[in-house]
Design a protein around this motif. Structure first.
Motif, PDB file in Angstrom:
ATOM      1  N   VAL A 133       0.874  -1.333  -0.083  1.00  0.00           N
ATOM      2  CA  VAL A 133       0.038   0.005  -0.052  1.00  0.00           C
ATOM      3  C   VAL A 133       0.832   1.383   0.019  1.00  0.00           C
ATOM      4  CG1 VAL A 133      -1.656  -1.034   1.317  1.00  0.00           C
ATOM      5  CG2 VAL A 133      -0.202   0.071   2.540  1.00  0.00           C
ATOM      6  N   PRO A 134       0.325   2.246  -0.284  1.00  0.00           N
ATOM      7  CA  PRO A 134       1.146   3.586  -0.226  1.00  0.00           C
ATOM      8  C   PRO A 134       1.812   4.026   0.902  1.00  0.00           C
ATOM      9  CG  PRO A 134      -1.004   3.961  -1.542  1.00  0.00           C
ATOM     10  CD  PRO A 134      -1.076   2.567  -0.738  1.00  0.00           C
ATOM     11  N   VAL A 135       2.935   4.489   0.916  1.00  0.00           N
ATOM     12  CA  VAL A 135       3.792   5.130   2.316  1.00  0.00           C
ATOM     13  C   VAL A 135       3.508   6.501   2.424  1.00  0.00           C
ATOM     14  CG1 VAL A 135       5.843   4.951   3.302  1.00  0.00           C
ATOM     15  CG2 VAL A 135       5.039   3.083   1.998  1.00  0.00           C
ATOM     16  N   VAL A 136       3.347   6.971   3.264  1.00  0.00           N
ATOM     17  CA  VAL A 136       3.272   8.377   3.672  1.00  0.00           C
ATOM     18  C   VAL A 136       4.381   8.625   4.801  1.00  0.00           C
ATOM     19  CG1 VAL A 136       1.865  10.430   4.765  1.00  0.00           C
ATOM     20  CG2 VAL A 136       0.916   8.740   3.454  1.00  0.00           C
ATOM     21  N   ALA A 137       5.230   9.513   4.445  1.00  0.00           N
ATOM     22  CA  ALA A 137       6.394   9.888   5.542  1.00  0.00           C
ATOM     23  C   ALA A 137       5.736  10.909   6.597  1.00  0.00           C
ATOM     24  CB  ALA A 137       7.173  10.814   4.622  1.00  0.00           C
ATOM     25  N   TYR A 138       6.235  10.479   7.794  1.00  0.00           N
ATOM     26  CA  TYR A 138       5.676  11.488   9.207  1.00  0.00           C
ATOM     27  C   TYR A 138       6.833  12.218   9.578  1.00  0.00           C
ATOM     28  CZ  TYR A 138       3.246  11.520  13.419  1.00  0.00           C
ATOM     29  OH  TYR A 138       2.635  11.995  14.723  1.00  0.00           O
ATOM     30  N   ASP A 139       6.979  13.344   9.344  1.00  0.00           N
ATOM     31  CA  ASP A 139       8.249  14.409   9.705  1.00  0.00           C
ATOM     32  C   ASP A 139       7.722  14.562  11.227  1.00  0.00           C
ATOM     33  OD1 ASP A 139      10.532  15.567  10.196  1.00  0.00           O
ATOM     34  OD2 ASP A 139       9.573  17.194   8.736  1.00  0.00           O
ATOM     35  N   LEU A 140       8.321  14.002  12.074  1.00  0.00           N
ATOM     36  CA  LEU A 140       8.253  14.270  13.609  1.00  0.00           C
ATOM     37  C   LEU A 140       9.625  14.594  14.385  1.00  0.00           C
ATOM     38  CD1 LEU A 140       5.828  14.036  15.710  1.00  0.00           C
ATOM     39  CD2 LEU A 140       6.151  11.596  16.089  1.00  0.00           C
ATOM     40  N   PRO A 141      10.180  15.381  14.148  1.00  0.00           N
ATOM     41  CA  PRO A 141      11.429  15.582  14.959  1.00  0.00           C
ATOM     42  C   PRO A 141      11.568  15.683  16.391  1.00  0.00           C
ATOM     43  CG  PRO A 141      11.095  17.713  13.535  1.00  0.00           C
ATOM     44  CD  PRO A 141       9.748  16.609  13.286  1.00  0.00           C
ATOM     45  N   SER A 142      10.277  16.128  16.958  1.00  0.00           N
ATOM     46  CA  SER A 142      10.390  16.064  18.610  1.00  0.00           C
ATOM     47  C   SER A 142      10.522  14.651  19.084  1.00  0.00           C
ATOM     48  CB  SER A 142       8.943  16.874  18.933  1.00  0.00           C
ATOM     49  OG  SER A 142       7.740  15.917  18.453  1.00  0.00           O
ATOM     50  N   ALA A 143      10.144  13.645  18.212  1.00  0.00           N
ATOM     51  CA  ALA A 143      10.158  12.180  18.562  1.00  0.00           C
ATOM     52  C   ALA A 143      11.346  11.419  18.339  1.00  0.00           C
ATOM     53  CB  ALA A 143       8.862  11.435  18.473  1.00  0.00           C
ATOM     54  N   VAL A 144      11.572  11.640  16.973  1.00  0.00           N
ATOM     55  CA  VAL A 144      12.678  11.018  16.411  1.00  0.00           C
ATOM     56  C   VAL A 144      14.123  11.616  16.109  1.00  0.00           C
ATOM     57  CG1 VAL A 144      11.058   9.443  15.139  1.00  0.00           C
ATOM     58  CG2 VAL A 144      12.023  11.415  13.886  1.00  0.00           C
ATOM     59  N   HIS A 145      14.052  12.989  16.479  1.00  0.00           N
ATOM     60  CA  HIS A 145      15.205  13.938  16.705  1.00  0.00           C
ATOM     61  C   HIS A 145      15.894  13.803  15.204  1.00  0.00           C
ATOM     62  CE1 HIS A 145      14.571  13.161  20.799  1.00  0.00           C
ATOM     63  NE2 HIS A 145      14.705  11.808  20.684  1.00  0.00           N
ATOM     64  N   THR A 146      14.984  13.652  14.168  1.00  0.00           N
ATOM     65  CA  THR A 146      15.648  14.106  12.763  1.00  0.00           C
ATOM     66  C   THR A 146      14.624  14.880  12.019  1.00  0.00           C
ATOM     67  OG1 THR A 146      16.998  11.907  12.758  1.00  0.00           O
ATOM     68  CG2 THR A 146      16.522  13.096  10.698  1.00  0.00           C
ATOM     69  N   LYS A 147      14.978  15.822  11.374  1.00  0.00           N
ATOM     70  CA  LYS A 147      14.040  16.580  10.610  1.00  0.00           C
ATOM     71  C   LYS A 147      14.275  16.024   8.998  1.00  0.00           C
ATOM     72  CE  LYS A 147      11.183  20.212   9.209  1.00  0.00           C
ATOM     73  NZ  LYS A 147      10.782  19.196   7.981  1.00  0.00           N
ATOM     74  N   LEU A 148      13.130  15.762   8.440  1.00  0.00           N
ATOM     75  CA  LEU A 148      12.950  15.188   7.265  1.00  0.00           C
ATOM     76  C   LEU A 148      13.429  16.472   6.273  1.00  0.00           C
ATOM     77  CD1 LEU A 148      10.042  12.961   6.934  1.00  0.00           C
ATOM     78  CD2 LEU A 148      12.434  12.207   7.385  1.00  0.00           C
ATOM     79  N   PRO A 149      14.480  16.376   5.462  1.00  0.00           N
ATOM     80  CA  PRO A 149      15.003  17.452   4.600  1.00  0.00           C
ATOM     81  C   PRO A 149      14.071  17.490   3.403  1.00  0.00           C
ATOM     82  CG  PRO A 149      16.875  15.942   4.941  1.00  0.00           C
ATOM     83  CD  PRO A 149      15.924  15.098   5.459  1.00  0.00           C
TER      84      PRO A 149
END
Length: 311
Positions: A133-149
């Motif tokens: 199925v389609p994949v949606v990216a989740y930009d959650l730097p507060s939890a994963v400590h990385t901002k998706l560029p």
């Protein structure tokens, strides 16, 4: 069913009601789904941050997806979080939630260890290659400590790896870069860009966002659907007034005493207290080890509801 391309509108991250002994309260969960559907939302996102996915066992995660998919019965697309620390663990979740009927998966960057953009790129490509199925990216730097560029997201979208982005970074400038970049890129079609911030939905839609994934929509789905409709109709003055009413309602997330609980306990506890006060769910408990709101704090939640015309 398949998710629209692009995914648009209001797609609440569905709370996970629990019983007093912290099992999934399926009857309350299904009433919450009905509450959201009756509010006019355009999709459902289970197993996100507001769903307390990080606190649920794999068995509980599977139960949530199965119950919501069966109850939604094709009326709305159901996206499910496949959120974990590493690619192999995410792939296990993708397999589980898609077997349970999810129409799309929502995936963060890897976390626990710091990841390089090349590793994030590889992560999403491996997940997309394995996902039916389609994949949606989740930009959650507060939890994963990385901002998706933004450039990485746009390249993955152009290559057909990602179907959309849920941006919960709160960085409106970076969000705009993705929105305008997706619009201008000749190789990107059907890519949905949605804000995860309750407070800037009108601004995000004015920039060209496709929709919103606001946790507060659990409490007031009608308000966010109304806001979405006003923005799409170019009625910016009433849209601003509706957004400001919702910003006032969002103040409930701060009712918890920061001296004895974290922000997540306060916010998720407030959402669940509001749903309990509105008669949607049976029990407002949150997953362990989150701290419960006091009676006085719950009373304050009620005052926010009353001021917003919801109680």
């Amino acid at each position: 069913m398949t998710i629209p391309a692009p995914l648009t509108g209001v797609v609440p991250p569905v709370c996970t009601p629990l019983t007093p002994d912290r099992e999934v309260d399926v009857p309350s969960l299904l009433r919450l789904v009905d509450h959201l559907v009756e509010g006019g939302v355009h999709g459902l996102f289970v197993l996100g941050s507001t769903s307390e996915a990080a606190y649920l066992t794999d068995r509980q995660r599977r139960l949530v997806v199965e119950a919501v998919v069966a109850h939604a019965a094709g009326r709305l697309p159901v996206l499910a979080g496949a959120i974990d620390m590493t690619t192999p663990r995410v792939l296990d979740h993708v397999r589980s939630v898609t077997e349970a009927g999810a129409d799309g998966v929502v995936v963060t960057a890897p976390f626990y260890t710091r990841t390089h953009p090349a590793e994030i790129d590889r992560h999403y490509r491996l997940v997309a290659a394995a996902s039916p199925v389609p994949v949606v990216a989740y930009d959650l730097p507060s939890a994963v400590h990385t901002k998706l560029p933004a450039d990485l997201v746009l390249q993955l979208a152009a290559d057909g790896v990602l179907a959309g982005l849920k941006d919960s970074s709160g960085d409106l400038a970076a969000f705009r870069e993705v929105v305008t970049g997706a619009r201008a890129h000749p190789g990107i079609t059907g890519f949905g860009v949605l804000t995860g911030s309750e407070l800037i939905v009108d601004s995000a839609l004015a920039l060209g966002a496709d929709g919103a994934v606001p946790g507060l929509a659990n409490v007031d789905p009608h308000g966010y659907v109304r806001l979405d409709r006003l923005c799409r109709g170019g009625e910016w003055s009433p849209a601003r007034a509706e957004q400001e009413r919702l910003c006032g309602l969002f103040g409930m997330v701060r009712v918890g005493d920061p001296g004895r609980m974290g922000g997540s306990s306060s916010a998720l506890g407030a959402f669940k207290a509001a749903l309990h006060l509105r008669g949607v769910i049976d029990c407002p408990v949150t997953a362990e080890p989150q701290v419960a709101l006091s009676a006085a704090e719950v009373e304050r939640v009620g005052k926010f509801l009353a001021t917003a015309g919801l109680l």
